[in-house]
Design a protein around this motif. Structure first.
Motif, PDB file in Angstrom:
ATOM      1  N   VAL A  30      48.632  39.646  55.480  1.00 51.96           N
ATOM      2  CA  VAL A  30      47.893  38.738  56.350  1.00 51.96           C
ATOM      3  C   VAL A  30      46.614  39.459  56.761  1.00 51.96           C
ATOM      4  O   VAL A  30      46.661  40.522  57.375  1.00 51.96           O
ATOM      5  N   LEU A  31      45.489  38.871  56.370  1.00 52.64           N
ATOM      6  CA  LEU A  31      44.182  39.422  56.746  1.00 52.64           C
ATOM      7  C   LEU A  31      43.739  38.718  58.010  1.00 52.64           C
ATOM      8  O   LEU A  31      43.617  37.492  58.036  1.00 52.64           O
ATOM      9  N   GLN A  32      43.486  39.486  59.054  1.00 54.62           N
ATOM     10  CA  GLN A  32      43.189  38.923  60.362  1.00 54.62           C
ATOM     11  C   GLN A  32      41.703  38.630  60.578  1.00 54.62           C
ATOM     12  O   GLN A  32      41.351  37.934  61.517  1.00 54.62           O
ATOM     13  N   ASN A  33      40.839  39.182  59.741  1.00 56.64           N
ATOM     14  CA  ASN A  33      39.407  38.940  59.923  1.00 56.64           C
ATOM     15  C   ASN A  33      38.778  38.595  58.575  1.00 56.64           C
ATOM     16  O   ASN A  33      39.437  38.640  57.537  1.00 56.64           O
ATOM     17  N   LYS A  34      37.493  38.286  58.599  1.00 57.39           N
ATOM     18  CA  LYS A  34      36.774  37.887  57.387  1.00 57.39           C
ATOM     19  C   LYS A  34      36.711  39.053  56.407  1.00 57.39           C
ATOM     20  O   LYS A  34      36.378  40.175  56.774  1.00 57.39           O
ATOM     21  N   ALA A  35      37.048  38.764  55.158  1.00 58.76           N
ATOM     22  CA  ALA A  35      37.001  39.767  54.103  1.00 58.76           C
ATOM     23  C   ALA A  35      36.781  39.045  52.783  1.00 58.76           C
ATOM     24  O   ALA A  35      37.144  37.884  52.630  1.00 58.76           O
ATOM     25  N   SER A  36      36.185  39.731  51.842  1.00 59.79           N
ATOM     26  CA  SER A  36      36.036  39.194  50.494  1.00 59.79           C
ATOM     27  C   SER A  36      37.277  39.561  49.700  1.00 59.79           C
ATOM     28  O   SER A  36      37.532  40.735  49.448  1.00 59.79           O
ATOM     29  N   VAL A  37      38.052  38.541  49.330  1.00 59.03           N
ATOM     30  CA  VAL A  37      39.297  38.734  48.604  1.00 59.03           C
ATOM     31  C   VAL A  37      39.243  37.885  47.344  1.00 59.03           C
ATOM     32  O   VAL A  37      38.905  36.709  47.396  1.00 59.03           O
ATOM     33  N   LEU A  38      39.590  38.498  46.231  1.00 56.44           N
ATOM     34  CA  LEU A  38      39.603  37.769  44.974  1.00 56.44           C
ATOM     35  C   LEU A  38      40.814  38.212  44.173  1.00 56.44           C
ATOM     36  O   LEU A  38      41.002  39.404  43.919  1.00 56.44           O
ATOM     37  N   ARG A  39      41.643  37.241  43.802  1.00 54.28           N
ATOM     38  CA  ARG A  39      42.841  37.547  43.019  1.00 54.28           C
ATOM     39  C   ARG A  39      42.470  37.908  41.588  1.00 54.28           C
ATOM     40  O   ARG A  39      41.439  37.494  41.072  1.00 54.28           O
TER      41      ARG A  39
END
Length: 135
Positions: A30-39
């Motif tokens: 669980v990411l609690q803040n804004k982040a760049s995530v790409l599967r």
């Protein structure tokens, strides 16, 4: 708003530029803040940008992953999108192209990436490639 990622064993993803790999069991993050995530399935290597739609997708992906330097990829995106739109006649695909352009202008890179993903899927379908096998 938190983002929950459910990961398969061994699945990789990019998190703010770092490649992260899940262990040998299913896991949730669980990411609690804004982040760049790409599967992993949405990550494209430069040499895989070998069709017109993929040449649109790649600079959008780079803008998303490297937002601080997004301007570096913008001209390539515009050039490739313009070329593509000059030859495609499908109204939905053209609408997706316009939508992606607006999303990029608004710096909504993840939304633009998912929109251009539909364009890649359309192209794959037209070229007879397996749709859903990753970008």
């Amino acid at each position: 708003m938190p983002l929950k990622l459910s990961l398969k064993p061994g699945e990789r993803f990019v998190l703010n530029g770092a490649v992260v790999q899940n262990g040998d069991r299913r896991a949730s993050l669980v990411l609690q803040n804004k982040a760049s995530v790409l599967r992993e399935k949405d990550i494209m290597q430069a040499d895989e940008a070998n069709t017109p739609a993929r040449r649109i997708y790649f600079p959008v992906m780079m803008m998303y992953l490297d937002e601080a330097n997004a301007d570096r990829y913008y001209d390539e995106f515009v050039r490739r999108l313009t070329e593509f739109m000059q030859v495609v006649k499908n109204p939905q695909v053209l609408a997706d192209c316009v939508g992606a352009s607006k999303q990029v202008m608004d710096r909504e890179y993840y939304k633009a990436l998912m929109t251009t993903r539909r364009v890649v899927d359309y192209e794959d379908e037209r070229l007879g490639k397996n749709v859903g096998s990753g970008v």
